[in-house]
Scaffold this motif. Sequence first.
Motif, short mmCIF file in Angstrom:
data_model
loop_
_atom_site.label_atom_id
_atom_site.label_comp_id
_atom_site.label_asym_id
_atom_site.label_seq_id
_atom_site.Cartn_x
_atom_site.Cartn_y
_atom_site.Cartn_z
N ARG A 74 -3.32 -6.85 14.85
CA ARG A 74 -3.22 -5.47 15.34
C ARG A 74 -3.65 -4.48 14.25
NH1 ARG A 74 1.30 -7.00 13.11
NH2 ARG A 74 2.53 -5.46 11.95
N ASN A 75 -3.95 -3.26 14.67
CA ASN A 75 -4.30 -2.19 13.73
C ASN A 75 -3.16 -2.02 12.72
OD1 ASN A 75 -5.75 -0.33 16.43
ND2 ASN A 75 -6.83 -1.45 14.86
N GLY A 76 -3.56 -1.87 11.45
CA GLY A 76 -2.58 -1.61 10.41
C GLY A 76 -1.83 -2.83 9.92
N SER A 77 -2.21 -4.03 10.37
CA SER A 77 -1.47 -5.23 9.96
C SER A 77 -1.86 -5.71 8.57
CB SER A 77 -1.66 -6.35 11.00
OG SER A 77 -3.03 -6.61 11.21
N GLY A 78 -2.98 -5.19 8.02
CA GLY A 78 -3.30 -5.51 6.63
C GLY A 78 -4.58 -6.30 6.42
N LYS A 79 -5.44 -6.38 7.41
CA LYS A 79 -6.67 -7.18 7.28
C LYS A 79 -7.60 -6.61 6.19
CE LYS A 79 -7.53 -6.36 11.61
NZ LYS A 79 -6.34 -5.50 11.90
N SER A 80 -7.85 -5.30 6.26
CA SER A 80 -8.70 -4.68 5.24
C SER A 80 -8.05 -4.77 3.88
CB SER A 80 -8.98 -3.21 5.58
OG SER A 80 -9.58 -3.09 6.83
N SER A 81 -6.74 -4.64 3.86
CA SER A 81 -6.02 -4.73 2.58
C SER A 81 -6.19 -6.12 1.97
CB SER A 81 -4.53 -4.43 2.78
OG SER A 81 -4.37 -3.12 3.31
N GLU A 100 -15.09 -5.82 9.89
CA GLU A 100 -15.61 -5.43 11.21
C GLU A 100 -17.13 -5.20 11.16
OE1 GLU A 100 -13.18 -2.77 13.53
OE2 GLU A 100 -11.65 -2.80 11.98
N ARG A 143 0.87 -1.19 0.00
CA ARG A 143 0.00 0.00 0.00
C ARG A 143 0.89 1.22 0.00
NH1 ARG A 143 -5.48 -1.02 1.66
NH2 ARG A 143 -5.82 0.72 0.24
N GLY A 144 0.62 2.15 -0.91
CA GLY A 144 1.43 3.37 -0.98
C GLY A 144 2.91 3.07 -1.13
N HIS A 194 -12.36 -7.99 15.78
CA HIS A 194 -11.39 -7.67 16.82
C HIS A 194 -11.66 -8.42 18.11
CE1 HIS A 194 -8.68 -4.87 14.96
NE2 HIS A 194 -9.71 -4.25 14.38
N ARG A 238 4.57 0.66 0.11
CA ARG A 238 5.17 0.02 1.29
C ARG A 238 4.62 -1.40 1.44
NH1 ARG A 238 4.65 -0.65 6.69
NH2 ARG A 238 2.44 -0.11 6.63
N VAL A 262 3.11 -4.34 3.18
CA VAL A 262 2.31 -4.47 4.42
C VAL A 262 2.43 -5.87 4.99
CG1 VAL A 262 -0.02 -4.32 5.39
CG2 VAL A 262 0.69 -2.70 3.62
#
Length: 227
Positions: A53-60, A175, A29-30, A207, A32, A34
Motif C-alpha cells: 500500500r501507499n506509504g508502506s515503505g517501498k521507496s524508503s 515505479e 523516516r522523520g 503497483h 517514525r 515505517v
Amino acid sequence: MTVSSLAALPDQLPDARAVFAGRGLACERGGRRVFQGLSFTVCAGEALVLVGRNGSGKSSLLRLMAGLSRPAQGSLTWNAGDIADDSEAHHGRLHLIGHQDAIKPALTVNENLGFWARYRGAGPCASARIADALRAFALERLAELPARYLSQGQRRRLSLCRLLASPAQLWLLDEPRAGLDRAASTSLDAALAHHRAAGGIAVVVLHAEDHPPEARVLDFDAVKAGG
Ligand SMILES: Nc1ncnc2c1ncn2[C@@H]1O[C@H](COP(=O)(O)OP(=O)(O)OP(=O)(O)O)[C@@H](O)[C@H]1O
C-alpha cells in the motif's frame, strides 16, 4: 525493442555470483518507524518486486538499498560484506531510478546521457552505449532536443536510458512504468530481461500486476509496520 538493439548492455556483468541481502531491517523516516523485521535475498540474474500500500515503505527500502540512508536496525550486505563498509564501491555498482528524474533541462537529451555516462566513468564505448540506449527507448529523433521540452513519458524514458548508458549490476527502480506507454513498457521489460540474463539484479517497485517473469515478490502489507 529487440534484444539486438541492446548491444550496449554487456553480455556478462562482473559478479556472476553476486548476492544482495537484507537482514532484520528496520526503517525510520522523520523519527517514525515505517517498517521493521524485513529480510530479503536476491541473487545475480534475479528480480525482486516490491509491492504494498501507499506509504508502506517501498521507496524508503530502495533508499536503504542504495546506501542513501542507514537502517535503524539490521544490515544490508553485498556478498556478505556490509554495504556501508565500502559505500563508494556500492554506489558504483548500482543505478537508482527514483521519482526524481535528475534530468538537466538546459542540456539536450544526448548531452544529458553524455553527462551521466561521464559522471559514471563510462569508458571508450560511451558513445555507442548512448546511441543504443536512445534507440532502445525510441528517443533517437529527440536526441538534440533540450530536455525541458520533453513530455512526462519522454522524460521517464530518458531516465531509463541511464540504465543502458553505463553498466551497473544492481538496478533499483521505483515505479519505472509510471508515465510509460505500452511500447516503452515493453522496452523496459526487454532491458530487464537482458540485464538479468547478463547476471544483473533488479529490485523494482510496482503497483500493477505486471511483474517481470519469475520475479520474487516482497509484499510490504505482510511486513511488520512500525509502532
Ligand atoms: N523525508 C521524510 N520525512 C518524514 N517521513 C517521510 C519522509 N519520506 C517518507 N516519509 C514517510 O515514510 C513512509 C514511507 O514512505 P515511502 O515513500 O517509502 O512509501 P511507499 O511505500 O514508497 O509509498 P507509495 O506507494 O505511495 O510511493 C510514509 O509514511 C511517508 O510519509
